[in-house]
Design a protein around this motif. Structure first.
Motif, PDB file in Angstrom:
ATOM      1  N   SER A 104       0.817  -1.215   0.000  1.00  0.00           N
ATOM      2  CA  SER A 104       0.000   0.000   0.000  1.00  0.00           C
ATOM      3  C   SER A 104       0.851   1.265   0.000  1.00  0.00           C
ATOM      4  N   ARG A 105       2.151   1.098   0.176  1.00  0.00           N
ATOM      5  CA  ARG A 105       3.103   2.218   0.181  1.00  0.00           C
ATOM      6  C   ARG A 105       2.705   3.283   1.209  1.00  0.00           C
ATOM      7  N   THR A 106       2.364   2.807   2.405  1.00  0.00           N
ATOM      8  CA  THR A 106       1.908   3.740   3.445  1.00  0.00           C
ATOM      9  C   THR A 106       2.832   3.761   4.652  1.00  0.00           C
ATOM     10  N   TYR A 107       4.097   3.477   4.438  1.00  0.00           N
ATOM     11  CA  TYR A 107       5.101   3.698   5.485  1.00  0.00           C
ATOM     12  C   TYR A 107       6.472   3.765   4.830  1.00  0.00           C
ATOM     13  N   LYS A 108       7.406   4.354   5.555  1.00  0.00           N
ATOM     14  CA  LYS A 108       8.781   4.420   5.072  1.00  0.00           C
ATOM     15  C   LYS A 108       9.586   3.256   5.621  1.00  0.00           C
ATOM     16  N   LYS A 109       9.495   3.058   6.945  1.00  0.00           N
ATOM     17  CA  LYS A 109      10.175   1.939   7.594  1.00  0.00           C
ATOM     18  C   LYS A 109       9.310   1.434   8.748  1.00  0.00           C
ATOM     19  N   MET A 110       9.475   0.147   9.040  1.00  0.00           N
ATOM     20  CA  MET A 110       8.732  -0.456  10.138  1.00  0.00           C
ATOM     21  C   MET A 110       9.680  -1.283  10.992  1.00  0.00           C
ATOM     22  N   VAL A 111       9.485  -1.206  12.310  1.00  0.00           N
ATOM     23  CA  VAL A 111      10.243  -2.024  13.264  1.00  0.00           C
ATOM     24  C   VAL A 111       9.243  -2.834  14.082  1.00  0.00           C
ATOM     25  N   PHE A 112       9.539  -4.122  14.267  1.00  0.00           N
ATOM     26  CA  PHE A 112       8.635  -5.028  14.975  1.00  0.00           C
ATOM     27  C   PHE A 112       9.430  -5.747  16.059  1.00  0.00           C
ATOM     28  N   TYR A 113       9.043  -5.566  17.320  1.00  0.00           N
ATOM     29  CA  TYR A 113       9.648  -6.293  18.439  1.00  0.00           C
ATOM     30  C   TYR A 113       8.630  -7.336  18.908  1.00  0.00           C
ATOM     31  N   LEU A 114       9.038  -8.602  18.974  1.00  0.00           N
ATOM     32  CA  LEU A 114       8.126  -9.681  19.379  1.00  0.00           C
ATOM     33  C   LEU A 114       8.662 -10.440  20.580  1.00  0.00           C
ATOM     34  N   GLU A 115       7.878 -10.459  21.637  1.00  0.00           N
ATOM     35  CA  GLU A 115       8.163 -11.220  22.856  1.00  0.00           C
ATOM     36  C   GLU A 115       7.240 -12.432  22.906  1.00  0.00           C
ATOM     37  N   ALA A 116       7.796 -13.638  22.747  1.00  0.00           N
ATOM     38  CA  ALA A 116       7.005 -14.868  22.855  1.00  0.00           C
ATOM     39  C   ALA A 116       7.948 -16.056  22.754  1.00  0.00           C
ATOM     40  N   CYS A 117       7.531 -17.191  23.288  1.00  0.00           N
ATOM     41  CA  CYS A 117       8.283 -18.421  23.075  1.00  0.00           C
ATOM     42  C   CYS A 117       8.293 -18.742  21.577  1.00  0.00           C
ATOM     43  N   ASP A 118       9.413 -19.276  21.090  1.00  0.00           N
ATOM     44  CA  ASP A 118       9.559 -19.669  19.683  1.00  0.00           C
ATOM     45  C   ASP A 118       9.293 -18.512  18.727  1.00  0.00           C
ATOM     46  N   SER A 119       9.499 -17.280  19.197  1.00  0.00           N
ATOM     47  CA  SER A 119       9.097 -16.106  18.412  1.00  0.00           C
ATOM     48  C   SER A 119       9.820 -15.981  17.081  1.00  0.00           C
ATOM     49  N   GLY A 120      11.044 -16.511  16.980  1.00  0.00           N
ATOM     50  CA  GLY A 120      11.748 -16.447  15.713  1.00  0.00           C
ATOM     51  C   GLY A 120      11.013 -17.171  14.599  1.00  0.00           C
ATOM     52  N   SER A 121      10.213 -18.184  14.964  1.00  0.00           N
ATOM     53  CA  SER A 121       9.491 -18.969  13.952  1.00  0.00           C
ATOM     54  C   SER A 121       8.386 -18.179  13.265  1.00  0.00           C
ATOM     55  N   MET A 122       8.021 -17.032  13.826  1.00  0.00           N
ATOM     56  CA  MET A 122       7.001 -16.201  13.186  1.00  0.00           C
ATOM     57  C   MET A 122       7.546 -15.486  11.956  1.00  0.00           C
TER      58      MET A 122
END
Length: 451
Positions: free
Chosen positions: A186-204
């Protein structure tokens, strides 16, 4: 002549600044702000119930950090079940803290999506800026433009390829990444950062997050690893944990360091030793996506601050803070209830009943998944197949619809996986990867749990 021309030019420029200086400066600032765009944040606590106190505490702390950093309430969107602050078990009604003796982080937090409105459909709608997809809540969405920066922070229970919401259904890795791709399209952001706290979170994100989306992700753990709760069982909160290890590490770092100088990369390197905790009761943080973004200052996503100090120390936390596997925090809660109840009391017997019930549920899930694996692959090979971890760079499963259907089949015969049982999603994924058909899974689950 050359010198005179330069002096004349300098005097003309100086005159312009003296006469119209304020207008020139304001114009420069306005142009700079316009080029940066708006800073947006989506904060999600994906759990409910008192023993999951920490997730809402993490999210509330994040809100306070962003608010002090200059982000506006209309640009901060909060998902939380909101059953902690005024919970009957809260020793400080109306107050949530994120560390022992810490400040109240609940005051002023927007209640955008609470209770049944804290769900996956609303989360996707908020990210995409799609108000028509919402099923309740404040109606706030990330109505971003091409120059805007987006920060998403999600604290929750998880399993391989899945994270929870207080209200079903859960969020699967494939679906989340499709939403992120759509947002990029949709070209509606320049950059995005996502922090994820959860078990096995890398698998997402492992093998799922494409390069070139201008998205940078940090997860609390690898794709096959638990994450940990911290500040567990302090005085007055003996039955729960006040924060998560990865979460309080980045939050406290962001509070303490100058966010105009501290980069995402510096933060990652500064806190990873604390999160790993010498390899015991800790996890390996991971990075995914467009890693060049980690050179950006934190202030681009979290706002600026007046740092309390700029020490390079990573040990600005109680040395005796207790860490607990996220999947075992419910047991901590129930054991504490049992131990603290008066002998011979109804409270004691009720606490024992509930503890026994949860232990029995955990054993049932473990035995059921193991037995299904033995039916499908043999007594010897079953456990080995269910626990296969694919090489780095490969997603958990090739057919995500197969995975979802296997989870539903299991739950239809054997009951809810629960937050604890989500660890077995890898086993169901490996069944799909091995070519097991739905009718085979159905028959195995029925044989296991319909006796």
């Amino acid at each position: 002549m050359f010198v005179k021309i330069n002096v004349a030019s300098f005097l003309v420029a100086l005159f312009v600044v003296l006469v119209e200086g304020s207008n020139v400066i304001e114009s420069i600032v306005e142009d700079h702000e316009h080029s940066i765009g708006t800073q947006w944040a989506v904060l999600v606590a994906g759990s409910s119930d008192w023993y999951n106190y920490r997730h809402q505490a993490d999210i509330c702390h994040a809100y306070q950090l962003l608010k002090k950093g200059g982000l506006k309430d209309e640009h901060i969107i909060v998902f939380m079940y909101d059953d902690i602050a005024y919970n009957s078990e809260n020793p400080r009604p109306g107050v949530i803290i994120n560390k022992p003796h810490g400040p109240d982080v609940y005051k002023g937090v927007p209640k955008d999506y609470t209770g049944k409105n804290c769900n996956a459909q609303n989360f996707y709608g908020v990210i995409l800026g799609n108000k028509s997809a919402l099923t309740g809540g404040s109606g706030k969405v990330v109505n971003s433009g091409p120059n805007d920066y987006i920060f998403i922070y999600y604290a929750d229970h998880g399993g391989p390829g899945v994270i929870e919401m207080p209200v079903e259904p859960p969020i699967y890795g494939k679906d989340l990444n499709e939403v992120l791709k759509k947002k990029h399209g949709s070209r509606t952001y320049k950059k995005m950062v996502f922090y994820l706290e959860a078990c096995d979170s890398g698998s997402m994100f492992e093998g799922l997050l494409d390069k070139g989306l201008n998205i940078y992700v940090t997860t609390a753990s690898k794709s096959d690893e638990n994450s940990f709760a911290t500040y567990c069982a302090p005085k007055d909160y003996e039955d729960t944990c006040l924060g998560d290890l990865f979460s309080v590490s980045w939050l406290e770092n962001s509070d303490l360091q100058d966010r105009r100088v501290e980069t995402l990369k510096k933060q990652f390197r500064r806190i990873r030793k604390r999160v790993l905790n010498n390899g015991t009761e800790g996890s390996h943080m991971m990075e995914y996506g467009d890693l060049h973004i980690h050179n950006d200052a934190l202030s681009k996503y979290m706002g600026s601050n007046s740092p309390q100090h700029t020490s390079s120390s990573t040990n600005n936390y109680p040395s005796n803070s207790r860490h607990v596997n996220q999947r075992d925090v419910q047991l901590l809660y129930l054991i504490s209830k049992f131990q603290n109840a008066p002998e011979g009391s109804i409270r004691k017997s009720e606490a024992y009943r509930k503890l026994s019930e949860v232990i029995s549920e955990r054993e049932h899930v473990d035995k059921s998944v193991k037995h299904i694996g033995q039916i499908l692959f043999g007594v010897k090979n079953g456990p080995e197949v269910l626990n296969i971890v694919r090489p780095a760079g490969q997603p958990l499963v090739d057919d995500w619809d197969c995975l979802k259907s296997f989870v539903k089949i299991f739950e239809s015969y054997c009951g809810s996986l629960t937050s604890y049982g989500k660890k077995h999603v890898r086993g169901f994924a490996n069944m799909c990867n091995a070519g097991i058909q739905r009718d085979q899974m159905d028959a195995a689950a029925k044989q296991t749990c319909s006796s």
